[in-house]
Design an enzyme around this catalytic site. Structure first.
Site, PDB file in Angstrom:
ATOM      1  N   CYS A 145      -5.707  -7.522 -10.925  1.00 40.52           N
ATOM      2  CA  CYS A 145      -6.050  -8.404  -9.798  1.00 40.52           C
ATOM      3  C   CYS A 145      -5.620  -7.806  -8.464  1.00 40.52           C
ATOM      4  O   CYS A 145      -4.546  -7.225  -8.333  1.00 40.52           O
ATOM      5  CB  CYS A 145      -5.439  -9.781 -10.016  1.00 40.52           C
ATOM      6  SG  CYS A 145      -6.128 -10.627 -11.463  1.00 40.52           S
ATOM      7  N   GLU A 164       5.207 -18.355 -16.290  1.00 42.79           N
ATOM      8  CA  GLU A 164       4.975 -18.262 -14.850  1.00 42.79           C
ATOM      9  C   GLU A 164       4.470 -19.598 -14.310  1.00 42.79           C
ATOM     10  O   GLU A 164       3.793 -20.348 -15.013  1.00 42.79           O
ATOM     11  CB  GLU A 164       3.945 -17.174 -14.544  1.00 42.79           C
ATOM     12  CG  GLU A 164       4.470 -15.780 -14.767  1.00 42.79           C
ATOM     13  CD  GLU A 164       3.487 -14.702 -14.368  1.00 42.79           C
ATOM     14  OE1 GLU A 164       3.901 -13.538 -14.298  1.00 42.79           O
ATOM     15  OE2 GLU A 164       2.305 -15.015 -14.135  1.00 42.79           O
ATOM     16  N   SER A 176       4.266 -15.975 -10.845  1.00 43.83           N
ATOM     17  CA  SER A 176       3.296 -14.895 -10.768  1.00 43.83           C
ATOM     18  C   SER A 176       3.583 -14.065  -9.526  1.00 43.83           C
ATOM     19  O   SER A 176       4.117 -14.563  -8.529  1.00 43.83           O
ATOM     20  CB  SER A 176       1.883 -15.476 -10.686  1.00 43.83           C
ATOM     21  OG  SER A 176       0.964 -14.506 -10.232  1.00 43.83           O
ATOM     22  N   CYS A 181      -1.961  -4.219 -16.921  1.00 45.74           N
ATOM     23  CA  CYS A 181      -1.598  -5.562 -16.464  1.00 45.74           C
ATOM     24  C   CYS A 181      -0.122  -5.885 -16.693  1.00 45.74           C
ATOM     25  O   CYS A 181       0.649  -5.065 -17.149  1.00 45.74           O
ATOM     26  CB  CYS A 181      -2.529  -6.587 -17.089  1.00 45.74           C
ATOM     27  SG  CYS A 181      -4.211  -6.460 -16.401  1.00 45.74           S
ATOM     28  N   ASP A 182       0.230  -7.142 -16.405  1.00 47.63           N
ATOM     29  CA  ASP A 182       1.597  -7.552 -16.103  1.00 47.63           C
ATOM     30  C   ASP A 182       2.663  -7.095 -17.096  1.00 47.63           C
ATOM     31  O   ASP A 182       3.653  -6.491 -16.706  1.00 47.63           O
ATOM     32  CB  ASP A 182       1.651  -9.082 -15.991  1.00 47.63           C
ATOM     33  CG  ASP A 182       0.878  -9.587 -14.796  1.00 47.63           C
ATOM     34  OD1 ASP A 182      -0.172  -8.994 -14.474  1.00 47.63           O
ATOM     35  OD2 ASP A 182       1.290 -10.578 -14.190  1.00 47.63           O
TER      36      ASP A 182
END
Length: 572
Positions: A212, A461, A487, A140-141
């Site tokens: 996602c 974000e 985001s 993830c991010d």
């Protein structure tokens, strides 16, 4: 279709007497290391394993992050490949933050700062235990860039294997994802959707494990890790739920042993050419604005000067080929079916540095030589792009002297140029309340400041405000500017990373309601219709910024973090 094992055929791994520098010997060789060996035997190691390389498997498994819930199975496949290749795997863990769950509350202040903790914790465990090589398992991010930063800093032979993207969800006859839910909140507020429908959507949007489903930050970074050369082909697009993902993980475990045997290190791979390739493919994909922040941070770790202005030069030359969510209808599963990142690279091969090295042992050019684009609508040919220029732009002007970033691919054509009055808010919460109250009017330019790396602190974000604007139908009428971030799922005229930030007394701190903001994305400009003298006069009246957080990790972070224009890294 590509098979990662094709790149590794014929590899024979034998480290005994091959002259490979086995760093882990400092914890297992010699009479004085008897106590160390005793502890290793307590782990279940055997005497024969003392002659083999020790490989750290850096896993970001977590039960609070959907993109990471399945990473234990990925790690098991990796360890199987390492053993097959002649190494001894040791799985260790690092933290992960789910940006979706921490969105729009104080928890988001910890998202970007977690990147530095991840890099530092990996450095600590890898150096302390003298691993010979590493396999990184992010998804993830902030975990992907944190691990990339650690890889370049440590400069140990390594391979990346992500957990893979999530399937898109189904709601009625529509494919949906997490961003669909954020947008739906705005639709409920305006009466376009009932709360009952929202409840059905939230149950359907995220059908299982994985990062996602659109070209949001996590998937963009996993794709670009592949482009950079530290991940095997397929790293960015093979679905989390696919057996191909486990097979790729096993191949990654085998590959790291070959990378170690060849003494191929991250700084041999992460070069100016590799960064050029990453930004080029990023433009073709229309990836997340956060990639600018993270790739600049990786460049900093590698000691590479990569100016923001160079990104616009790449954007001018690179066509936009892939309309991925949130800028279009396609998901990672569609991109994978079309041939994945190698097929995108094949389309833009004339713009790439084809001699760049990769962990496959082959160059970029060799990796993509026999790749095919299977769906020329998902991946447009370079002769028929969605746009002749790339999906990201860096804006400069008297409002952003050090730059700001916008995801051009997700901006409506009518908002590429815009002039409107500022509506100024000193926090995300204030801006969100104004949007929800209906006080934002057509043509307004919302300014959310004091959300930068130091001012936030943590550079939150702004997916909630952009989601609300989209759901309320205002994303084609209203712009949003911030010294915070967006985001990868944000869309609209959402301009972030405005630098210098308000806390550093950048020009954004001087703005007042009604000031006219001029946005000109095609010409890379962001200005306010104020004289330099007036901006200076207003800033002089403000005095010194008072930190919002005065204790804990965020206090230390705010004291050490640099400008977003430099990647929001710590001074070293």
């Amino acid at each position: 279709m590509f098979s990662p094992s094709d790149l590794l055929k014929g590899a024979v791994f034998s480290f005994n007497r091959l002259g490979v520098n086995v760093k882990s010997d400092v914890v297992k060789k010699g009479i004085e290391r008897a106590p160390h060996r005793s502890l290793l035997y307590a782990l279940g190691c055997t005497p024969t394993e003392m002659d083999k390389p020790f490989i750290g498997v850096i896993n970001s498994f977590s039960e609070i992050v959907p993109g990471h819930i399945h990473l234990r199975s990925i790690a098991e496949a990796v360890k199987s490949g390492i053993r097959e290749g002649g190494g001894v795997p040791f799985e260790v863990n690092t933290i992960a933050v789910c940006d979706g769950i921490v969105m729009n509350h104080a928890g988001m202040k910890y998202s970007l700062p977690s990147r530095e903790l991840i890099a530092d914790s990996i450095e600590t465990v890898a150096e302390a235990h003298a691993f010979d090589a590493l396999v990184f398992i992010p998804n993830c991010d902030k975990i992907v860039p944190g691990m990339l930063m650690a890889a370049v800093r440590l400069n140990l032979p390594c391979v990346f294997i992500s957990g893979g993207p999530m399937l898109s969800g189904r709601h009625g006859n529509k494919r949906v994802d997490l961003i669909s839910v954020f947008d739906a909140v705005g639709e409920v507020i305006t009466g376009k959707m009932s709360e009952e429908e929202l409840e059905q959507l939230e149950m359907a949007a995220c059908p299982g494990c994985g990062s996602c489903a659109g070209m949001f930050t996590a998937n963009t970074m996993n794709c670009l890790t592949e482009v950079l050369g530290l991940g095997l082909p397929g790293n960015g697009t093979i679905l989390a739920v696919s057996a191909r993902r486990r097979r790729l993980a096993r191949e990654a475990g085998k590959a790291v042993m070959q990378v170690l045997a060849n003494n191929l290190r991250p700084r041999d791979i992460i070069t100016p050419d590799a960064l050029h390739n990453a930004f080029t493919v990023d433009m073709a994909l229309g990836g997340s604005t956060n990639t600018v922040l993270h790739l600049m941070a990786v460049a900093n770790e590698a000691g590479i000067n990569f100016p923001l202005s160079a990104i616009n030069e790449i954007s001018r030359r690179t066509p936009y080929l892939c309309k991925m969510r949130p800028g279009g209808p396609n998901y990672l599963e569609d991109l994978d079916r079309a041939g994945g990142i190698p097929a995108v690279m094949k389309e833009v091969r004339g713009l790439l540095k084809l001699n760049a090295k990769t962990v496959t042992g082959r160059t970029v050019g060799e990796n993509i030589a026999h790749v095919r684009n299977i769906d020329r609508e998902v991946i447009r040919p370079i002769s028929n792009p969605h746009s002749p220029t790339g999906g990201l732009s860096i804006l400069f002007g008297n409002l952003a002297p050090e730059g700001a970033v916008v995801k051009t691919a997700a901006v409506a054509p009518e908002m590429l140029t815009h002039r409107g009055p500022a509506r100024v808010f000193d926090s995300e919460e204030e801006g969100t309340r104004a949007i929800m109250s209906g006080s934002i009017k057509k043509g307004d330019v919302i300014v959310i400041r004091y959300e930068g790396p130091r001012g936030g602190p943590g550079m939150r974000e702004m997916l909630t405000p952009t989601g609300l604007l989209g759901g309320m139908g205002l994303d084609k009428e209203v712009a949003l500017i911030t010294d915070g971030r967006y985001s990868g799922g944000s869309k609209g005229a959402a301009i972030g990373h405005v630098s210098p930030e308000a806390a550093l007394r950048g020009p954004i701190a001087a703005l007042e309601d009604g000031d006219m903001i001029v946005i000109d994305i095609p010409n890379y400009k962001l200005d306010v219709e104020l004289s330099e003298a007036e901006i200076a006069r207003r800033l002089a009246k403000l005095g010194e910024f008072k930190p919002r957080v005065t204790s804990g990790y965020l206090r230390h972070y705010a004291q050490m973090v640099s400008s977003a224009s430099k990647g929001a890294v710590f001074g070293r």
